[in-house]
Design a protein around this motif. Structure first.
Motif: not given
Length: 177
Positions: A43-44, A47
């Motif tokens: 999830r991190a 981007d």
């Protein structure tokens, strides 16, 4: 002008790579591998992720609650051969000239023409490319290599089942391209 790109790879048991980990990475999400107990949390990550969704026969995707984690854990359990192929990944470039909805529509059309009629289920993860670099919209398509069996609530494990899909033929790859 759109730049064409399509690659096809396999995710096999003997490579030591988990299809659950691969799906989590492409979907930039958290998944638990039920075979190893490992947690894969991306999830991190970068981007660049726009969306992830499953596409297939509605009965099949509904049977796994439209949940990629459930899908890939079932697929991984169905592949018992030491050198078995659990999934195929197709990566395709998406035209920058298309809107996000048009990009998704062209991916869905491609899958509905070539894969879904064969009983496959696909996880589609659309990435836009990192903002620090030039835009690079593309889709990672993870495909099951076995048909889903609603009666069993899992994948077909019949010997010789995959050879009927013509995955390995050069003509099949050329047709996809």
């Amino acid at each position: 002008m759109a730049i064409y790109h399509l690659t096809c790879k396999t995710l096999t048991v003997d490579s030591g790579r988990s299809v659950v980990a691969a799906a989590a990475y492409r979907g930039r999400c958290r998944m638990v591998d039920e075979l190893t107990g490992e947690i894969h949390d991306y999830r991190a990550g970068e981007d660049d992720h726009r969306e992830t969704y499953l596409i297939g026969n509605p009965h099949y995707t509904g049977a796994v609650d439209h949940d990629p984690q459930k899908l890939w854990n079932l697929a991984q359990k169905a592949e018992t051969r030491a050198n078995g192929t659990v999934a195929r990944e197709i990566e395709v470039a998406l035209p920058v000239e298309f809107s996000p909805s048009e990009q998704r529509a062209v991916v869905d059309e491609f899958l509905l023409k070539h894969f879904i009629p064969r009983g496959m289920v696909a996880q589609v993860s659309i990435h836009e490319g990192l903002k620090s670099r030039e835009e690079n919209p593309h889709a990672h398509i993870l495909l099951t290599t076995r048909k889903f069996d609603l009666d069993k609530g899992g994948f077909v494990t019949t010997r010789g089942h995959k050879s009927k899909l013509d995955w390995a033929k050069k003509e099949t790859l050329q047709e996809w391209r």
